[in-house]
Write an enzyme that holds these catalytic residues in place. Structure first.
Site, PDB file in Angstrom:
ATOM      1  N   LYS A  31       0.915   4.346   6.884  1.00  0.00           N
ATOM      2  CA  LYS A  31       0.336   5.183   5.836  1.00  0.00           C
ATOM      3  C   LYS A  31       0.882   6.602   5.968  1.00  0.00           C
ATOM      4  O   LYS A  31       1.537   6.950   6.944  1.00  0.00           O
ATOM      5  CB  LYS A  31      -1.206   5.256   5.968  1.00  0.00           C
ATOM      6  CG  LYS A  31      -1.907   3.948   6.022  1.00  0.00           C
ATOM      7  CD  LYS A  31      -2.116   3.351   4.649  1.00  0.00           C
ATOM      8  CE  LYS A  31      -2.819   2.007   4.801  1.00  0.00           C
ATOM      9  NZ  LYS A  31      -2.207   0.937   4.091  1.00  0.00           N
ATOM     10  N   SER A  78       0.800  -1.227   0.000  1.00  0.00           N
ATOM     11  CA  SER A  78       0.000   0.000   0.000  1.00  0.00           C
ATOM     12  C   SER A  78       0.830   1.273   0.000  1.00  0.00           C
ATOM     13  O   SER A  78       0.285   2.339  -0.205  1.00  0.00           O
ATOM     14  CB  SER A  78      -0.950   0.009   1.187  1.00  0.00           C
ATOM     15  OG  SER A  78      -0.210  -0.042   2.385  1.00  0.00           O
TER      16      SER A  78
END
Lengths: 166, 175
Positions: free
Chosen positions: A83, A40
């Protein structure tokens, strides 16, 4: 003979407890080495990269937009996610693609942050589970140490800025 | 090797013998002191901090939001509770538990609590800043389980896990 063995065992247990506590304090209040997995955050962080995270900024509310953070997963508190911070509390976030005609925005509520992975096509982030509380952030990743070909400070987001300042 | 130093010894040895022994005496004293200091600092402080972070710590309860279970006396006497981190190390809580949360920031009458979240309320309705204001809370913010009242001594007790009868559950996950 038995006393010698018992003494050695107690000493070993004592040292283990000491070093365990030092390790806890080091990671909790200073930082540590972390291995990331998953696609990701590509291309900034690839699968099985080893990075260095510092855990000092979060105590002083020093996390800024554009920082890559490690946080506890909102749906599973035992696992961590990695993230980039796109928006802080009060920011206006664009939730539709920039090319869409009808744009929709969301305001990040107080005490929350908006996270997105760099690999937008393959990332489960705030676009899926919404803004996450600031208290779930555990540390800030700022340096990559493996693979050696990519050694150094981490790059800025490849996606540009997706928020409008208010 | 233990030896009691007093200031007289220190001045005597350092001034008279330092030239002869090459400052070895006073250096030995300083080195021993530094060694003891480092040992204490790097052992005692991490162990204490880890204990307070991972096992249990103590906190004073402020405010009236948990009356009558906690702070029934209002501002006269504040309860002191045991915050039990060890009990929530696997994020196991039951309905009715009194918990403490890491700080943060419904319109609908019925709310579905999502997976991985909990709904918390103060016992004193109307006077409590809780999930009725900020919604369900992520389990990752779970800090500790308040298990006992430690102070004042006449309020020494184990805090029972009980769901107030007027706060009914419409439907639970297990059903």
């Amino acid at each position: 003979m038995l006393r010698g063995v018992l003494g050695k065992t107690f000493r070993l247990v004592g040292y283990t407890i000491q070093y365990g506590c030092i390790a806890h304090c080091a990671f909790e209040y200073v930082g540590g080495v972390v291995m990331c997995s998953g696609p990701s955050m590509e291309p900034t962080i690839q699968n099985s990269d080893i990075v260095f995270a510092e855990n000092v900024s979060r105590h002083f509310y020093g996390i800024q937009r554009g920082d890559i953070v490690i946080a506890k997963s909102p749906s599973d508190p035992k696992s961590n996610i990695c993230k980039r911070v796109i928006g802080l509390e009060g920011d206006k976030i664009l939730t539709t693609s920039p090319s869409d005609f009808f744009k929709s925005h969301i305001y990040v509520p107080t005490g929350h942050v908006w996270l997105e992975g760099d690999n937008l096509q393959n990332s489960t982030d705030s676009r899926y589970y919404g803004p996450i509380p600031y208290g779930l952030i555990r540390g800030r990743i700022f340096f990559k140490i493996w693979p050696l070909s990519d050694f150094g400070f981490l790059r800025d987001s490849p996606n540009g800025h997706r928020f409008s300042d208010n | 090797m233990a030896r009691d130093f007093c200031w007289r010894d220190f001045y005597f040895s350092s001034s008279l013998f330092s030239e002869l022994t090459g400052m070895a005496q006073s250096q030995g004293w300083v080195k021993r002191y530094l060694k003891a200091f480092c040992k204490g600092f790097f052992v005692a402080v991490p162990v204490a901090v880890t204990f307070l972070d991972r096992v249990a710590c103590v906190a004073r309860v402020e405010g009236a939001s948990m009356q009558p279970s906690l702070n029934p006396g209002g501002s006269q006497s504040s309860d002191v509770v045991l915050l039990n981190h060890w009990k929530v190390r696997n994020f196991e809580v039951q309905r009715g538990d009194i918990v403490s949360l890491v700080t943060m920031g419904h319109k609908n009458r019925y709310v579905k609590v999502p997976r991985g979240h909990i709904w918390v309320e103060g016992d004193h309705h109307g006077h409590s800043f809780d999930s009725n204001s900020f919604g369900p809370v992520s389990l990752g913010l779970l800090h500790a389980h308040a298990t006992h009242i430690l102070w004042p001594p006449e309020r020494w007790q184990k805090l029972e896990s009980v769901l107030p009868p007027e706060r009914i559950l419409v439907k639970s996950e297990e059903e």
